[in-house]
Write an enzyme that holds these catalytic residues in place. Structure first.
Site, PDB file in Angstrom:
ATOM      1  N   MET A  28      -4.300 -22.661-128.328  1.00 47.45           N
ATOM      2  CA  MET A  28      -3.295 -23.452-129.023  1.00 47.45           C
ATOM      3  C   MET A  28      -2.562 -24.225-127.924  1.00 47.45           C
ATOM      4  O   MET A  28      -2.150 -23.638-126.929  1.00 47.45           O
ATOM      5  CB  MET A  28      -2.320 -22.534-129.781  1.00 47.45           C
ATOM      6  CG  MET A  28      -1.278 -23.274-130.573  1.00 47.45           C
ATOM      7  SD  MET A  28      -1.963 -24.500-131.724  1.00 47.45           S
ATOM      8  CE  MET A  28      -2.605 -23.474-133.034  1.00 47.45           C
ATOM      9  N   ASP A  29      -2.446 -25.538-128.086  1.00 44.56           N
ATOM     10  CA  ASP A  29      -1.737 -26.363-127.108  1.00 44.56           C
ATOM     11  C   ASP A  29      -0.316 -26.644-127.598  1.00 44.56           C
ATOM     12  O   ASP A  29      -0.121 -27.094-128.736  1.00 44.56           O
ATOM     13  CB  ASP A  29      -2.442 -27.714-126.906  1.00 44.56           C
ATOM     14  CG  ASP A  29      -3.803 -27.577-126.217  1.00 44.56           C
ATOM     15  OD1 ASP A  29      -4.134 -26.468-125.749  1.00 44.56           O
ATOM     16  OD2 ASP A  29      -4.514 -28.598-126.141  1.00 44.56           O
TER      17      ASP A  29
ATOM     18  N   LYS B  42     -10.713 -25.986-123.713  1.00 45.14           N
ATOM     19  CA  LYS B  42     -11.818 -26.857-123.294  1.00 45.14           C
ATOM     20  C   LYS B  42     -13.097 -26.620-124.096  1.00 45.14           C
ATOM     21  O   LYS B  42     -13.812 -27.554-124.444  1.00 45.14           O
ATOM     22  CB  LYS B  42     -12.081 -26.681-121.798  1.00 45.14           C
ATOM     23  CG  LYS B  42     -10.938 -27.212-120.960  1.00 45.14           C
ATOM     24  CD  LYS B  42     -11.166 -27.058-119.486  1.00 45.14           C
ATOM     25  CE  LYS B  42      -9.912 -27.377-118.693  1.00 45.14           C
ATOM     26  NZ  LYS B  42      -9.370 -28.723-118.878  1.00 45.14           N
TER      27      LYS B  42
ATOM     28  N   ALA C 228     -13.409 -25.330-127.223  1.00 39.49           N
ATOM     29  CA  ALA C 228     -13.230 -25.791-128.606  1.00 39.49           C
ATOM     30  C   ALA C 228     -13.172 -27.313-128.654  1.00 39.49           C
ATOM     31  O   ALA C 228     -13.733 -27.937-129.571  1.00 39.49           O
ATOM     32  CB  ALA C 228     -11.955 -25.183-129.187  1.00 39.49           C
TER      33      ALA C 228
ATOM     34  N   GLY D   6     -13.341 -44.394-114.149  1.00 39.69           N
ATOM     35  CA  GLY D   6     -14.624 -44.180-114.822  1.00 39.69           C
ATOM     36  C   GLY D   6     -15.336 -42.945-114.306  1.00 39.69           C
ATOM     37  O   GLY D   6     -14.765 -41.862-114.268  1.00 39.69           O
TER      38      GLY D   6
ATOM     39  N   THR E 125      -4.955 -35.864-122.210  1.00 39.06           N
ATOM     40  CA  THR E 125      -5.445 -34.501-122.444  1.00 39.06           C
ATOM     41  C   THR E 125      -6.798 -34.519-123.162  1.00 39.06           C
ATOM     42  O   THR E 125      -6.947 -35.174-124.191  1.00 39.06           O
ATOM     43  CB  THR E 125      -4.430 -33.703-123.309  1.00 39.06           C
ATOM     44  OG1 THR E 125      -3.157 -33.818-122.713  1.00 39.06           O
ATOM     45  CG2 THR E 125      -4.830 -32.245-123.414  1.00 39.06           C
ATOM     46  N   ALA E 126      -7.754 -33.786-122.585  1.00 36.97           N
ATOM     47  CA  ALA E 126      -9.098 -33.627-123.163  1.00 36.97           C
ATOM     48  C   ALA E 126     -10.000 -34.849-123.022  1.00 36.97           C
ATOM     49  O   ALA E 126     -11.081 -34.873-123.593  1.00 36.97           O
ATOM     50  CB  ALA E 126      -9.046 -33.181-124.622  1.00 36.97           C
ATOM     51  N   ALA E 127      -9.564 -35.844-122.233  1.00 32.62           N
ATOM     52  CA  ALA E 127     -10.456 -36.991-121.988  1.00 32.62           C
ATOM     53  C   ALA E 127     -11.742 -36.485-121.324  1.00 32.62           C
ATOM     54  O   ALA E 127     -12.843 -36.947-121.636  1.00 32.62           O
ATOM     55  CB  ALA E 127      -9.772 -38.006-121.087  1.00 32.62           C
ATOM     56  N   GLY E 128     -11.578 -35.524-120.436  1.00 29.23           N
ATOM     57  CA  GLY E 128     -12.749 -34.965-119.748  1.00 29.23           C
ATOM     58  C   GLY E 128     -13.664 -34.232-120.724  1.00 29.23           C
ATOM     59  O   GLY E 128     -14.897 -34.348-120.651  1.00 29.23           O
ATOM     60  N   ASP E 129     -13.074 -33.494-121.648  1.00 30.19           N
ATOM     61  CA  ASP E 129     -13.892 -32.767-122.643  1.00 30.19           C
ATOM     62  C   ASP E 129     -14.656 -33.750-123.519  1.00 30.19           C
ATOM     63  O   ASP E 129     -15.832 -33.544-123.854  1.00 30.19           O
ATOM     64  CB  ASP E 129     -12.988 -31.895-123.536  1.00 30.19           C
ATOM     65  CG  ASP E 129     -12.245 -30.848-122.721  1.00 30.19           C
ATOM     66  OD1 ASP E 129     -12.812 -30.379-121.723  1.00 30.19           O
ATOM     67  OD2 ASP E 129     -11.102 -30.518-123.081  1.00 30.19           O
TER      68      ASP E 129
ATOM     69  N   SER F 107     -10.474 -41.415-126.270  1.00 28.41           N
ATOM     70  CA  SER F 107      -9.681 -40.185-126.235  1.00 28.41           C
ATOM     71  C   SER F 107      -8.310 -40.406-125.595  1.00 28.41           C
ATOM     72  O   SER F 107      -7.297 -39.918-126.102  1.00 28.41           O
ATOM     73  CB  SER F 107     -10.466 -39.102-125.479  1.00 28.41           C
ATOM     74  OG  SER F 107      -9.619 -38.075-125.093  1.00 28.41           O
TER      75      SER F 107
ATOM     76  N   GLY G  41      -3.171 -35.820-128.414  1.00 31.93           N
ATOM     77  CA  GLY G  41      -3.767 -34.506-128.701  1.00 31.93           C
ATOM     78  C   GLY G  41      -5.146 -34.355-128.089  1.00 31.93           C
ATOM     79  O   GLY G  41      -5.719 -35.285-127.515  1.00 31.93           O
TER      80      GLY G  41
HETATM   81  P1  ATP Z   1      -8.528 -33.809-118.831  1.00 27.54           P
HETATM   82  O1  ATP Z   1      -8.458 -32.685-117.837  1.00 27.54           O
HETATM   83  O2  ATP Z   1      -7.208 -34.487-119.069  1.00 27.54           O
HETATM   84  O3  ATP Z   1      -9.269 -33.448-120.058  1.00 27.54           O
HETATM   85  P2  ATP Z   1     -10.245 -34.920-116.875  1.00 27.54           P
HETATM   86  O4  ATP Z   1      -9.295 -35.010-115.713  1.00 27.54           O
HETATM   87  O5  ATP Z   1     -11.222 -33.834-116.901  1.00 27.54           O
HETATM   88  O6  ATP Z   1      -9.427 -34.969-118.210  1.00 27.54           O
HETATM   89  P3  ATP Z   1     -10.694 -37.692-116.456  1.00 27.54           P
HETATM   90  O7  ATP Z   1     -11.497 -37.971-115.265  1.00 27.54           O
HETATM   91  O8  ATP Z   1      -9.217 -37.930-116.381  1.00 27.54           O
HETATM   92  O9  ATP Z   1     -11.054 -36.252-116.984  1.00 27.54           O
HETATM   93  O10 ATP Z   1     -11.206 -38.568-117.681  1.00 27.54           O
HETATM   94  C1  ATP Z   1     -12.491 -38.395-118.231  1.00 27.54           C
HETATM   95  C2  ATP Z   1     -13.054 -39.737-118.582  1.00 27.54           C
HETATM   96  O11 ATP Z   1     -12.215 -40.400-119.538  1.00 27.54           O
HETATM   97  C3  ATP Z   1     -13.166 -40.694-117.401  1.00 27.54           C
HETATM   98  O12 ATP Z   1     -14.349 -40.434-116.668  1.00 27.54           O
HETATM   99  C4  ATP Z   1     -13.153 -42.026-118.116  1.00 27.54           C
HETATM  100  O13 ATP Z   1     -14.424 -42.293-118.676  1.00 27.54           O
HETATM  101  C5  ATP Z   1     -12.179 -41.784-119.267  1.00 27.54           C
HETATM  102  N1  ATP Z   1     -10.804 -42.163-118.877  1.00 27.54           N
HETATM  103  C6  ATP Z   1      -9.876 -41.379-118.287  1.00 27.54           C
HETATM  104  N2  ATP Z   1      -8.744 -42.052-118.046  1.00 27.54           N
HETATM  105  C7  ATP Z   1      -8.947 -43.306-118.513  1.00 27.54           C
HETATM  106  C8  ATP Z   1      -8.151 -44.502-118.573  1.00 27.54           C
HETATM  107  N3  ATP Z   1      -6.915 -44.542-118.090  1.00 27.54           N
HETATM  108  N4  ATP Z   1      -8.707 -45.599-119.137  1.00 27.54           N
HETATM  109  C9  ATP Z   1      -9.962 -45.596-119.639  1.00 27.54           C
HETATM  110  N5  ATP Z   1     -10.763 -44.502-119.605  1.00 27.54           N
HETATM  111  C10 ATP Z   1     -10.280 -43.376-119.054  1.00 27.54           C
HETATM  112  O1  RIB Z   2      -9.106 -30.037-121.308  1.00 28.06           O
HETATM  113  C1  RIB Z   2      -7.928 -30.031-122.077  1.00 28.06           C
HETATM  114  C2  RIB Z   2      -7.571 -28.642-122.466  1.00 28.06           C
HETATM  115  O2  RIB Z   2      -7.217 -27.921-121.317  1.00 28.06           O
HETATM  116  C3  RIB Z   2      -6.378 -28.533-123.389  1.00 28.06           C
HETATM  117  O3  RIB Z   2      -6.723 -28.638-124.755  1.00 28.06           O
HETATM  118  C4  RIB Z   2      -5.765 -27.200-123.028  1.00 28.06           C
HETATM  119  O4  RIB Z   2      -6.023 -26.211-123.993  1.00 28.06           O
HETATM  120  C5  RIB Z   2      -6.397 -26.834-121.684  1.00 28.06           C
HETATM  121  O5  RIB Z   2      -7.212 -25.783-121.813  1.00 28.06           O
END
Ligand code: ATP
Ligand code: RIB
Length: 302
Positions: free
Chosen positions: A15-16, A43, A45, A226, A249-253, A283, A288
């Protein structure tokens, strides 16, 4: 497009609690926030919902507690068509992430692992069977669970995608032969000692990651820059799509889920990373974690 893909995720469910303020407080500083809310996360879910929104038949293997947060999170997973038959509800307390967001959408996260740290490695690995095409894991569960499940998948020639979040000193030598290994910038620095600030350091870090994991591809997620792809011979930097950032948050996921599906679909790592960049840009423009995951239709509009 991805509806014939059978994906499994072994990972965390949290839960966030998202608390927004104009800036991040310094040590000892007390600030007034602007708003807060609870949001479904974790991550594992998040990636499961990312896969499912894009159309894949998705199974999640993990653990929550039989508490209010656990029930809410499971309900939301089911509403998003994620098969939760591999999620145990016998944990001590459902995982919680406290997320502070600044005015520019940048976050700071503290996670209480709770049930996520109580997943039993052997029981989780029993779910890794040959009816799965694709396995995704992250490091928000124990190293033993990741190692056991990834190796079980490799034995069965299942494509394995390892998202290295959150940053921790994971022994990558224990999961040699994964298909794609994909850390973000801080995870890359933690695992290699090199921060990927420019092309030279991206290459240096990618080589270390490939040497340690013997992955087929190293994909670094580089935030607003990128991502990069290293296949052992050629390094390609792939710029992000322009986006108005609301919450990263969760852009990486989101990136990992989209990249994994497109890689399975086309076998083309560059098309996969392009899909990841597109999904990630959507994302970050939404609030969220799970709520920010796009559909194929959303992505097709970019
Ligand atoms: P988080 O931990 O917040 O889930 P992360 O740090 O694992 O994310 P990031 O590298 O920040 O992952 O972002 C993942 C992907 O999302 C990037 O590789 C890119 O494709 C896209 N992204 C992130 N930030 C941006 C931005 N400011 N504008 C456009 N695309 C973005
Ligand atoms: O990757 C984003 C996630 O990291 C959030 O949803 C939070 O729960 C943390 O685990």
């Amino acid at each position: 497009m991805y509806s014939n893909i059978r994906a499994a995720v072994v990972g965390s469910i949290n839960m966030d609690l998202i608390l927004r303020a104009d800036k991040i407080p310094q040590a000892g500083e007390n600030l007034l926030g602007t708003d807060y809310g609870y949001s479904n996360g974790g991550k594992g879910a998040n990636q499961a919902i990312g896969l499912s929104r894009l159309g894949a038949a998705t199974k999640l293997i993990g653990k929550v507690a039989d508490d209010a947060n656990g029930q809410k999170l499971l309900e939301n997973l089911k509403n998003n068509n994620v098969d939760v038959s591999g999620v145990s509800t016998s944990g001590s307390q459902t995982g919680l992430a406290a997320i502070i967001l600044d005015g520019e959408g940048n976050n700071r996260i503290i996670v209480y692992e709770g049930a996520n740290a109580e997943i039993d490695a052997a029981s989780a690995a029993e779910h890794i069977t040959d009816d799965i095409d694709l396995l995704l894991v992250q490091f928000e569960i124990s190293e033993e669970v990741v190692t056991e499940c990834v190796n079980r998948a490799i034995e069965q020639n299942i494509i394995t995608v390892v998202d290295c979040g959150p940053a921790k000193p994971f022994e990558l030598e224990k999961i040699q032969g994964v298909t794609i290994i994909s850390p973000n910038e801080s995870e890359t620095e933690m695992l290699t000692g090199v921060f990927p600030k420019d092309e030279e350091s991206v290459l240096e870090a990618s080589k270390i990651l490939m040497e340690r994991s013997k992955a087929k591809y190293v994909v670094l997620k580089l935030g607003s820059r990128g991502c990069s792809v290293w296949d052992g011979e050629c390094l390609r930097l792939m710029p992000a799509y322009k986006s108005k950032v609301v919450d990263t948050t969760a852009a990486g996921d989101c990136f990992t889920a989209a990249m994994a599906l497109e890689y399975f679909h086309s076998g083309d790592i560059y098309a996969a990373c392009d899909m990841g960049n597109k999904a990630g840009s959507i994302s970050v423009s939404r609030m969220g974690a799970q709520a920010s995951m796009p559909t194929v239709e959303d992505i097709s509009k970019i």
